[in-house]
Motif scaffolding. Sequence first.
Motif, short mmCIF file in Angstrom:
data_model
loop_
_atom_site.label_atom_id
_atom_site.label_comp_id
_atom_site.label_asym_id
_atom_site.label_seq_id
_atom_site.Cartn_x
_atom_site.Cartn_y
_atom_site.Cartn_z
N UNK A 313 0.82 -1.21 0.00
CA UNK A 313 0.00 0.00 0.00
C UNK A 313 0.86 1.26 0.00
N UNK A 314 1.97 1.24 0.77
CA UNK A 314 2.85 2.40 0.81
C UNK A 314 3.54 2.62 -0.53
N UNK A 315 3.94 1.53 -1.19
CA UNK A 315 4.59 1.64 -2.50
C UNK A 315 3.64 2.28 -3.50
N UNK A 316 2.36 1.92 -3.45
CA UNK A 316 1.38 2.51 -4.36
C UNK A 316 1.25 4.02 -4.12
N UNK A 317 1.34 4.44 -2.86
CA UNK A 317 1.15 5.85 -2.53
C UNK A 317 2.38 6.69 -2.83
N UNK A 318 3.58 6.13 -2.53
CA UNK A 318 4.80 6.93 -2.62
C UNK A 318 5.71 6.48 -3.77
N UNK A 319 6.10 5.20 -3.75
CA UNK A 319 7.02 4.70 -4.76
C UNK A 319 8.44 5.17 -4.49
N UNK A 320 9.40 4.53 -5.12
CA UNK A 320 10.81 4.89 -4.98
C UNK A 320 11.22 5.85 -6.08
N UNK A 321 11.94 6.91 -5.71
CA UNK A 321 12.43 7.85 -6.71
C UNK A 321 13.66 7.30 -7.44
N UNK A 322 14.41 6.45 -6.75
CA UNK A 322 15.65 5.94 -7.32
C UNK A 322 15.72 4.42 -7.16
N UNK A 323 16.57 3.79 -7.96
CA UNK A 323 16.81 2.36 -7.84
C UNK A 323 17.54 2.08 -6.54
N UNK A 324 17.24 0.95 -5.93
CA UNK A 324 17.92 0.56 -4.70
C UNK A 324 19.34 0.08 -5.03
N UNK A 325 20.31 0.53 -4.23
CA UNK A 325 21.69 0.08 -4.39
C UNK A 325 21.99 -1.00 -3.37
N UNK A 326 22.60 -2.10 -3.81
CA UNK A 326 22.93 -3.21 -2.91
C UNK A 326 24.43 -3.48 -2.98
N UNK A 327 25.08 -3.45 -1.82
CA UNK A 327 26.51 -3.76 -1.72
C UNK A 327 26.66 -5.06 -0.94
N UNK A 328 27.38 -6.02 -1.51
CA UNK A 328 27.64 -7.29 -0.84
C UNK A 328 29.13 -7.50 -0.73
N UNK A 329 29.61 -7.67 0.49
CA UNK A 329 31.03 -7.94 0.72
C UNK A 329 31.37 -9.35 0.25
N UNK A 330 32.47 -9.49 -0.47
CA UNK A 330 32.90 -10.79 -0.99
C UNK A 330 33.29 -11.73 0.14
N UNK A 331 32.98 -13.00 -0.04
CA UNK A 331 33.41 -14.04 0.91
C UNK A 331 34.84 -14.45 0.62
N UNK A 332 35.19 -14.54 -0.66
CA UNK A 332 36.54 -14.92 -1.08
C UNK A 332 36.93 -14.04 -2.27
N UNK A 333 37.17 -14.69 -3.41
CA UNK A 333 37.53 -13.94 -4.62
C UNK A 333 36.47 -14.07 -5.70
N UNK A 334 35.23 -14.33 -5.31
CA UNK A 334 34.18 -14.53 -6.30
C UNK A 334 33.96 -13.28 -7.15
N UNK A 335 33.69 -13.49 -8.42
CA UNK A 335 33.45 -12.40 -9.37
C UNK A 335 31.96 -12.15 -9.58
N UNK A 336 31.13 -13.14 -9.24
CA UNK A 336 29.68 -12.99 -9.39
C UNK A 336 28.97 -13.79 -8.31
N UNK A 337 27.72 -13.48 -8.11
CA UNK A 337 26.93 -14.15 -7.09
C UNK A 337 26.11 -15.28 -7.70
N UNK A 338 25.95 -16.33 -6.93
CA UNK A 338 25.04 -17.40 -7.31
C UNK A 338 23.77 -17.26 -6.48
N UNK A 339 22.70 -16.87 -7.13
CA UNK A 339 21.42 -16.64 -6.46
C UNK A 339 20.42 -17.65 -6.99
N UNK A 340 19.65 -18.22 -6.08
CA UNK A 340 18.69 -19.26 -6.46
C UNK A 340 17.58 -18.70 -7.34
N UNK A 341 17.15 -19.52 -8.30
CA UNK A 341 16.02 -19.15 -9.16
C UNK A 341 14.75 -19.07 -8.29
N UNK A 342 13.81 -18.18 -8.62
CA UNK A 342 13.79 -17.26 -9.76
C UNK A 342 14.44 -15.92 -9.47
#
Length: 360
Positions: A313-342
């Motif tokens: 309901x809040x999203x319908x009223x206001x919405x986000x002005x900008x895209x959300x930024x997500x920072x994830x600290x690396x566990x080792x030397x990985x170059x990309x994340x493996x995220x489960x589908x979907x």
Amino acid sequence: MKRAKAVNFLAIQTNHYLNLKADFTMSENLYSVNKDFEKFEARFPIQAYKLLRAYEFEIKVVVLGKNNETLFTKTLETDSYGGLLAKIPLPKDSKESISKIEIYETSKYPGLELLLGTYIPLKITDNRKIIICDFDKTLVETKYSKPSEIYDSLTSPLKNYPTLENSVKILKEYINDGYHPFILSASPHFYEEAIRDWLYANEIFTAGIFLKDYRRILSILENDLSPKDIKTQGIYKLGHLLDIINMTDIPSSLVLMGDNFESDPLIYLTFSELLTGRVEPRQLWNELKRVEDFKVTARQNGLFLNKIFQIKDSVKQHGLDKEIKIYIRKKAQEKELRVKAPFDSYSGKISLYEGHLGKE
């Protein structure tokens, strides 16, 4: 003599609400014991062991104006563990007038109203920029996997653990840019003072802290957590993310920081999709419940659906002005994340980074 004490108190004023998050306990009155004052130093978690006990309180909230006049009062009851989470509608024309809040406990000694503190509310109104950051393995290189490591964590101040300097640098850059910080951790609730000491030592002064109350896990009354949530963090963290947004309203800009050691990427991606409104909340929730970290009890399912549709309901009223930024600290030397589908289709919005300065 024991008296009520505010373990923490967070007041956030938005355009239409005064949002309160607090925890209370009973504590020995400092001045009722004849002892010398000790040198101030960083505290370690086990010193707060008394917070394992549970008490209920009746809290009187007095909201004062710029000339110390009373604008309005509200009496609230805590849960059985002394926790308070409240959303108070603001009376007309009081938005610009609120100066401070006085908190009283009124039930432990009938006829007495004991002042617990005076607080200045954080005002998040038109420029709603927030950053939510995980603590363990994102800001500090903590270790909890072995019994000996758990013992060390309970009996040592957090300054004994390596600081992840690059994470602190990113967080403080956003704070200097006008973002308000919230710290989210799966550490037990009695780590509050130790974490606050660490934040102050690193010049992070205004962060709201959200921790996991392990007393609720075995409770038959406040069963928003269950024994399975001792090891898994999905339900707990997503729940607090929703609580934070409910307290601040939909932000104009949002940054999320976590690590790649557990389920932070999936939690943040799910949260991101809920806020953007691109996916029907019930559809997203049904997909998420198939993931092991998000198995829920019947009560948890009801609580989360309620929170999710409030956000919708809040999203319908206001919405986000900008895209959300997500920072994830690396566990080792990985170059990309493996995220489960979907959820793998959303993973491109995540920025991987090194926790320590000087690493590529």
